[in-house]
Design a protein around this motif. Structure first.
Motif, PDB file in Angstrom:
ATOM      1  N   PRO A   1      -7.315  21.944  17.813  1.00  0.00           N
ATOM      2  CA  PRO A   1      -6.762  23.230  16.923  1.00  0.00           C
ATOM      3  C   PRO A   1      -5.519  22.772  16.182  1.00  0.00           C
ATOM      4  N   ALA A   2      -4.776  21.762  16.633  1.00  0.00           N
ATOM      5  CA  ALA A   2      -3.577  21.927  15.958  1.00  0.00           C
ATOM      6  C   ALA A   2      -3.716  21.142  14.364  1.00  0.00           C
ATOM      7  N   LYS A   3      -4.868  20.582  14.073  1.00  0.00           N
ATOM      8  CA  LYS A   3      -5.100  19.825  13.064  1.00  0.00           C
ATOM      9  C   LYS A   3      -5.535  21.137  12.022  1.00  0.00           C
ATOM     10  N   GLY A   4      -4.782  21.062  10.899  1.00  0.00           N
ATOM     11  CA  GLY A   4      -4.951  22.302   9.818  1.00  0.00           C
ATOM     12  C   GLY A   4      -4.152  23.179  10.207  1.00  0.00           C
ATOM     13  N   ALA A   5      -3.829  23.578  11.517  1.00  0.00           N
ATOM     14  CA  ALA A   5      -2.752  24.641  11.791  1.00  0.00           C
ATOM     15  C   ALA A   5      -1.406  24.110  11.485  1.00  0.00           C
ATOM     16  N   ILE A   6      -1.328  22.913  11.789  1.00  0.00           N
ATOM     17  CA  ILE A   6       0.173  22.419  11.627  1.00  0.00           C
ATOM     18  C   ILE A   6       0.384  21.675  10.370  1.00  0.00           C
ATOM     19  N   ARG A   7       1.141  22.226   9.538  1.00  0.00           N
ATOM     20  CA  ARG A   7       1.329  21.597   7.939  1.00  0.00           C
ATOM     21  C   ARG A   7       2.522  20.926   7.950  1.00  0.00           C
ATOM     22  N   GLY A   8       2.407  20.107   6.739  1.00  0.00           N
ATOM     23  CA  GLY A   8       4.006  19.354   6.359  1.00  0.00           C
ATOM     24  C   GLY A   8       4.395  20.030   5.048  1.00  0.00           C
TER      25      GLY A   8
ATOM     26  N   ARG B   1       0.845  -1.297   0.045  1.00  0.00           N
ATOM     27  CA  ARG B   1      -0.029   0.121  -0.054  1.00  0.00           C
ATOM     28  C   ARG B   1       0.880   1.166  -0.055  1.00  0.00           C
ATOM     29  N   THR B   2       0.629   1.849  -1.036  1.00  0.00           N
ATOM     30  CA  THR B   2       1.527   3.349  -1.105  1.00  0.00           C
ATOM     31  C   THR B   2       0.681   4.583  -1.408  1.00  0.00           C
ATOM     32  N   ASP B   3      -0.427   4.490  -0.856  1.00  0.00           N
ATOM     33  CA  ASP B   3      -1.531   5.829  -1.177  1.00  0.00           C
ATOM     34  C   ASP B   3      -1.134   6.827  -0.148  1.00  0.00           C
ATOM     35  N   SER B   4      -0.480   6.542   0.891  1.00  0.00           N
ATOM     36  CA  SER B   4      -0.431   7.636   1.947  1.00  0.00           C
ATOM     37  C   SER B   4       0.868   7.387   2.731  1.00  0.00           C
ATOM     38  N   GLY B   5       1.599   8.119   3.474  1.00  0.00           N
ATOM     39  CA  GLY B   5       2.831   8.229   4.359  1.00  0.00           C
ATOM     40  C   GLY B   5       2.467   8.366   5.499  1.00  0.00           C
ATOM     41  N   TRP B   6       3.120   7.968   6.731  1.00  0.00           N
ATOM     42  CA  TRP B   6       2.874   7.933   8.184  1.00  0.00           C
ATOM     43  C   TRP B   6       3.087   9.275   8.422  1.00  0.00           C
ATOM     44  N   LEU B   7       3.769  10.231   7.652  1.00  0.00           N
ATOM     45  CA  LEU B   7       3.949  11.511   8.370  1.00  0.00           C
ATOM     46  C   LEU B   7       2.848  12.287   7.824  1.00  0.00           C
ATOM     47  N   ASN B   8       2.246  12.130   6.660  1.00  0.00           N
ATOM     48  CA  ASN B   8       1.007  12.759   6.113  1.00  0.00           C
ATOM     49  C   ASN B   8      -0.214  12.213   7.165  1.00  0.00           C
ATOM     50  N   ARG B   9      -0.186  11.151   7.567  1.00  0.00           N
ATOM     51  CA  ARG B   9      -1.368  10.750   8.557  1.00  0.00           C
ATOM     52  C   ARG B   9      -1.089  11.241   9.978  1.00  0.00           C
ATOM     53  N   THR B  10       0.001  11.571  10.190  1.00  0.00           N
ATOM     54  CA  THR B  10       0.212  12.167  11.262  1.00  0.00           C
ATOM     55  C   THR B  10      -0.393  13.548  11.383  1.00  0.00           C
ATOM     56  N   LEU B  11      -0.374  14.297  10.313  1.00  0.00           N
ATOM     57  CA  LEU B  11      -0.887  15.648  10.088  1.00  0.00           C
ATOM     58  C   LEU B  11      -2.480  15.448  10.345  1.00  0.00           C
ATOM     59  N   ALA B  12      -2.960  14.447   9.695  1.00  0.00           N
ATOM     60  CA  ALA B  12      -4.436  14.106  10.039  1.00  0.00           C
ATOM     61  C   ALA B  12      -4.920  13.673  11.094  1.00  0.00           C
ATOM     62  N   ALA B  13      -4.219  13.095  12.070  1.00  0.00           N
ATOM     63  CA  ALA B  13      -4.134  12.516  13.568  1.00  0.00           C
ATOM     64  C   ALA B  13      -4.107  13.621  14.425  1.00  0.00           C
ATOM     65  N   LEU B  14      -3.444  14.804  14.152  1.00  0.00           N
ATOM     66  CA  LEU B  14      -3.326  16.017  15.161  1.00  0.00           C
ATOM     67  C   LEU B  14      -4.700  16.214  15.993  1.00  0.00           C
ATOM     68  N   PRO B  15      -4.523  16.569  17.052  1.00  0.00           N
ATOM     69  CA  PRO B  15      -5.543  16.654  17.824  1.00  0.00           C
ATOM     70  C   PRO B  15      -6.168  18.156  17.642  1.00  0.00           C
TER      71      PRO B  15
ATOM     72  N   ALA C   1       7.743  15.070  -3.539  1.00  0.00           N
ATOM     73  CA  ALA C   1       7.618  14.622  -2.253  1.00  0.00           C
ATOM     74  C   ALA C   1       7.831  13.105  -2.071  1.00  0.00           C
ATOM     75  N   PRO C   2       8.544  12.797  -1.074  1.00  0.00           N
ATOM     76  CA  PRO C   2       8.901  11.474  -0.655  1.00  0.00           C
ATOM     77  C   PRO C   2       7.549  10.908  -0.220  1.00  0.00           C
ATOM     78  N   LEU C   3       7.150   9.711  -0.334  1.00  0.00           N
ATOM     79  CA  LEU C   3       6.032   8.993  -0.008  1.00  0.00           C
ATOM     80  C   LEU C   3       5.745   9.341   1.346  1.00  0.00           C
ATOM     81  N   VAL C   4       6.643   9.358   2.315  1.00  0.00           N
ATOM     82  CA  VAL C   4       6.220   9.474   3.632  1.00  0.00           C
ATOM     83  C   VAL C   4       5.292  10.598   4.032  1.00  0.00           C
ATOM     84  N   ILE C   5       5.346  11.888   3.359  1.00  0.00           N
ATOM     85  CA  ILE C   5       4.686  12.875   3.479  1.00  0.00           C
ATOM     86  C   ILE C   5       3.535  12.986   2.317  1.00  0.00           C
ATOM     87  N   ARG C   6       3.328  11.868   1.552  1.00  0.00           N
ATOM     88  CA  ARG C   6       2.365  12.140   0.691  1.00  0.00           C
ATOM     89  C   ARG C   6       0.930  11.521   1.096  1.00  0.00           C
ATOM     90  N   GLY C   7      -0.245  12.081   0.654  1.00  0.00           N
ATOM     91  CA  GLY C   7      -1.381  11.579   1.409  1.00  0.00           C
ATOM     92  C   GLY C   7      -2.299  12.810   1.142  1.00  0.00           C
TER      93      GLY C   7
END
Lengths: 506, 414
Positions: free
Chosen positions: B157-164, B141-155, B171-177
């Motif tokens: 107010p941080a979600k959306g405010a913190i960017r990649g 599976r290569t649809d998204s990387g864990w660093l990108n999903r970290t952005l999605a998992a932020l709790p 971009a390397p796969l780790v940040i894609r998604g």
């Protein structure tokens, strides 16, 4: 492992005659590779760009003229203002806290009312950089044309027709490096002069190409004035032989085919008056072809032993029609076609066959193209020709399904590989010999571009799957398969695939 | 230039030493998590993907392991003498190319996690990198990387405010998604093909196309001459400079963006060329040059992040390690466990964290590789959980799917 013959023929169909296979394409072509090419060739309007076509050449040139006028006016205004300021008082020193923003504005001083600067694009944070000035209108048009062409090439079924379009575009070469007008008109030239006739009669193609503003401006015919036209009115100006010479030498008869300097000069006189309607033209809509009767050298012309009566613009057309049907033209075109598609050293019998079909069909280019791919000799020639940069870059993009929304990388790659889009170094176009492309520095550039493409085209593409779908299940050498499968990353694997002899040669 | 500490406080040594010394049986749980003022921080997290499988036994040589010198042969470093590694604690050393990293280590702003691996246990680069970057338990599976999903998992107010931020042409796969991330590439035209790819293409031509091989060889030789005294073929005369300069420039640009108020906070870079099957070299050679670039990138991040360095964590990771034994071409083949290099002011650094498996032949993984004793996912969880306020559930389901059994490594950050 034995090479599956239909696999090999399908690879030849795509690489020698087309723009490379996309995933699944080889299977579709394997049953009947020739039929696959012919089917594309006979598809109605297959060479045309009809959806989302950029503006016409005349529109593009008009927009260019308007912008030039506006820039001139702006410069004049600024010069006047500067003069006035200097006379009134010294400019205040720009101290801390004082921004000199108005002074560093670009030429377009006041933006038109409408969408404000806070567009969605501007909200996207980027590293701080100098505000990008709006690209000049001719550059915007060039980019739109490049994107339309790239998209057409990526979506083509086999790419045979697109290869023919590129061949004719290079045969009737113009260069965007000549001027802003050429940058605006080169794309329209291909869409308006080449594409509608690439599968039609050569005489029609020739007529459209030589009368297109891009060609007239590129070879300076808009400045060519008959020595005896409106005597005295154009003192110090006169005949320019450039267009006439290149038509005979490059576009029709070919160098050394028996015409003389006298023929060139006489033809040039016949073409006087073939011009482009400028911004204030009274001889036609601005940016279009214009015949200026009072620039035309009056009288009959004698070329290659035949006399052409005075007939205004029709005199030049009559001469072009005869050049299109001359046996030397048939041989010249046939030689170039075989050299481009089959071998650097064209086999004389194959050239003779094509030249005969050219003459027998009155220069029907679809008939000639179909005769080429219907002949065994065009298929069995060894795969030694090195793909041109265009074939290389587009082939890689098709192999991996890489379809960017802007042509930036595609243009950059072609520049670095020495084949900048619509920018050959002269009217003879880009070379069509393998040695021209596979020079040491050319191969080094290919390696760097292969690496850049490997990085950009990685997008989920499984290198071994790409290898199989572009080079066939069995047609790739074990060394290539091994090199690709042992690469340290997908990026590197794709780069190795792109550099493999089977991918480079066709 | 990173300034060395005038006086390295020795009081912490005892605490640190226990983490990874030879003969000290310990796990990660030994370290107590120090109290943290995470709420006052504006954390940065940088992932550097090292493609090609970095030889952890040469980057961070276990010079105190009695079997190391014999097995790693002419690639091995020593604790002292003319093959000396830069000295670390607890029987480990550092490759001499990693001088800036060593300075950070002495400042307690860098550390090493050794004998670490992802969950992938085969030896394909492509699949290995997919697992490393996707964060999924296995390849495919290569649809998204864990660093990108970290952005999605932020709790909250941080979600959306913190960017990649993804650095490079793509971009390397780790940040894609699905979570939007900025893209930035160092200016200066396209990066040229490196020495490794050039050699592979030349090798391929040697077997299958003498003419193309001769042409390419001529161009590479000409560049070498032009470079006066060597350097990496294909690396000279290019707008971006040599490969070390390119790596430095990529890191410096990333650091500047991360330092910007309101700029991205999670970034990914990727460096290639670590697949050292041939002529890997020791203090000099293919690996030495790549590590020099990596070292330059740590130095550049430190410099360009400025004040923000104190809230920064950088981790350099690779898809797997390399064989303990040297192969027949002065290199190493695909292996399993390796080292991860960490730097940043937010680290409880200055130590090598390892549950060292030893290199005794019977302790090697499949008789050939360093045995993995730490899960890289646990290390990463331990780095990002607290600074970014990620719950155990988010880490175990979103960031690293199906990883509930992998506990965050504690005590890595201050």
């Amino acid at each position: 492992m034995a090479i599956n013959p239909s696999d090999a023929a399908a690879v030849t169909a795509f690489n020698r005659f087309g723009l490379g296979a996309r995933p699944g394409d080889l299977n579709d072509a394997a049953r009947d590779p020739r039929g696959f090419l012919l089917e594309e060739l006979w598809t109605a309007n297959v060479a045309l760009i009809r959806d989302h076509a950029p503006p016409s050449g005349a529109e593009a040139l008009q927009a260019y003229y308007l912008e030039q006028q506006a820039l001139r006016a702006e410069r004049a205004k600024m010069a006047a203002a500067a003069m006035q300021t200097a006379m009134l008082a010294p400019a205040p020193p720009a101290g801390p806290g004082m921004t000199a923003a108005p002074a560093i504005r670009g030429p377009s001083a006041s933006p038109p009312p409408g969408p404000s600067a806070a567009s969605p694009a501007a909200a996207k944070a980027e590293p701080p950089k100098a505000p990008a000035s709006k690209p000049a209108v001719e550059q915007a048009q060039f980019l739109a044309e490049a994107q339309a062409r790239l998209q057409k090439q990526l979506e083509a079924r086999a790419g045979f027709v697109e290869r023919l379009v590129a061949f004719w575009s290079n045969h009737f070469a113009v260069s965007v490096a000549k001027s802003g007008e050429l940058r605006a008109a080169a794309g329209p030239f291909e869409r308006e002069a080449i594409r509608p006739h690439a599968l039609g009669k050569f005489s029609a193609l020739l007529g459209a190409a030589e009368s297109h503003p891009a060609m007239i401006l590129y070879l300076d015919n808009q400045n060519s004035i008959g020595p005896d036209a409106a005597p005295g009115k154009f003192a110090g100006r006169g005949l320019n032989e450039n267009l006439a010479r290149e038509i005979m030498e490059l576009h029709t008869l070919g160098v050394g085919s028996g015409y003389t300097q006298a023929d060139v000069a006489e033809f040039a006189r016949g073409l006087t008056g073939w011009s482009v309607a400028g911004p204030d033209s009274e001889s036609g809509a601005p940016g279009g072809f214009a015949f200026k009767p009072n620039w035309h050298e009056p009288g009959p012309r004698k070329i290659l032993g035949k006399t052409y009566a005075e007939a205004g613009v029709e005199q030049g057309r009559a001469i072009l029609d005869d050049l299109a049907r001359h046996p030397a033209t048939a041989r010249h075109i046939a030689t170039k076609l075989v050299r481009h598609f089959v071998a650097d050293d064209p086999a004389p019998d194959l050239v003779a066959m094509l030249a005969k079909r050219f003459q027998d069909s009155d220069g029907d280019l679809a008939v000639v193209a179909s005769a080429l791919v219907s002949d065994d000799r065009a298929w069995v020639a060894p795969r030694v020709k090195v793909r041109t940069p265009l074939e290389f870059v587009v082939g890689a993009a098709r192999a991996t399904g890489f379809a960017p929304h802007d042509p930036g990388f595609y243009l950059q790659a072609l520049n670095l590989l020495g084949m900048p889009l619509w920018q050959p170094s002269g009217p003879n176009g880009f070379p069509d010999m393998s040695d021209g492309w596979a020079s040491p520095e050319g191969m080094k550039a290919r390696l760097d571009i292969a690496w850049a493409m490997g990085q950009r085209m990685r997008g989920g593409a499984e290198p071994l799957a790409v290898l199989k779908s572009t080079l066939g299940e069995t047609a790739a050498s074990p060394e290539t398969v091994q090199a690709v499968s042992r690469a340290e990353s997908r990026e590197q694997a794709l780069a190795l695939l792109f550099m493999a002899p089977e991918f480079q040669r066709r | 230039m990173i300034r060395r500490p005038v006086d390295v406080p020795l009081s912490r040594r005892g605490f640190i030493r226990a983490a990874g010394g030879f003969g000290v049986a310990c796990g990660f749980g030994f370290l107590a998590a120090p109290a943290s003022a995470a709420s006052a921080r504006d954390p940065r997290f940088v992932v550097i993907i090292l493609r090609g499988a970095m030889d952890g036994l040469s980057a961070v040589p276990p010079v105190g392991d009695p079997d190391y010198a014999t097995l790693h042969g002419d690639l091995a470093f020593a604790a002292s003498g003319d093959r000396a590694a830069l000295p670390l604690d607890s029987g480990f050393g550092l490759h001499p190319s990693l001088a800036a990293f060593k300075t950070l280590y002495d400042l307690k702003q860098a550390m090493v996690v050794h004998a670490v691996a992802t969950s992938y246990r085969d030896r394909s680069h492509f699949d290995g990198q997919d697992v490393l970057e996707s964060g999924n338990p296995g390849p495919g599976r290569t649809d998204s990387g864990w660093l990108n999903r970290t952005l999605a998992a932020l709790p909250g107010p941080a979600k959306g405010a913190i960017r990649g931020l993804g650095v490079g042409a793509t971009a390397p796969l780790v940040i894609r998604g699905p979570a939007p991330a900025l893209g930035w590439a160092p200016p200066g035209g396209l990066a040229p093909a490196g020495a490794d790819l050039t050699q592979r293409v030349l090798d391929l031509y040697a077997h299958s196309d003498a003419v193309l091989g001769e042409r390419l060889h001529a161009a590479v030789a000409a560049e070498k001459v032009a470079a006066e005294g060597g350097g990496e073929p294909g690396s000279t005369k290019k707008p971006g400079g040599g490969p070390v300069d390119q790596m430095r420039a990529a890191a410096a640009g990333a650091g500047r963006l991360l330092a910007t108020p309101g700029g991205p906070r999670l970034a990914a870079l990727a460096f290639d060329g670590f697949d050292t099957h041939q002529n890997e070299g020791a203090a000099q050679g293919l690996l030495a040059q790549r590590l020099q670039g990596l070292d330059a990138s740590f130095e550049a991040l430190h410099a360009s992040l400025g004040e923000a360095w104190k809230d920064t964590i950088v981790i350099a990771v690779t898809e797997f390690g390399r064989t303990v034994r040297v192969n027949g071409t002065h290199g190493t083949d695909h292996g399993t466990a390796t080292a991860a290099l960490l730097a940043g002011g937010a680290l409880a650094g200055g130590r090598v964290v390892a549950d060292w498996p030893s290199l005794r032949p019977e302790r090697l993984y499949e008789g050939r590789d360093l045995y993995p004793t730490a899960d890289l996912r646990g290390v990463i969880k331990g780095l990002i959980a607290e600074p970014f306020g990620l719950s155990a559930k988010a880490l175990a389901e979103t960031v690293f799917p199906d990883s509930a059994q992998v506990a965050p490594t504690r005590g890595l950050i201050v």
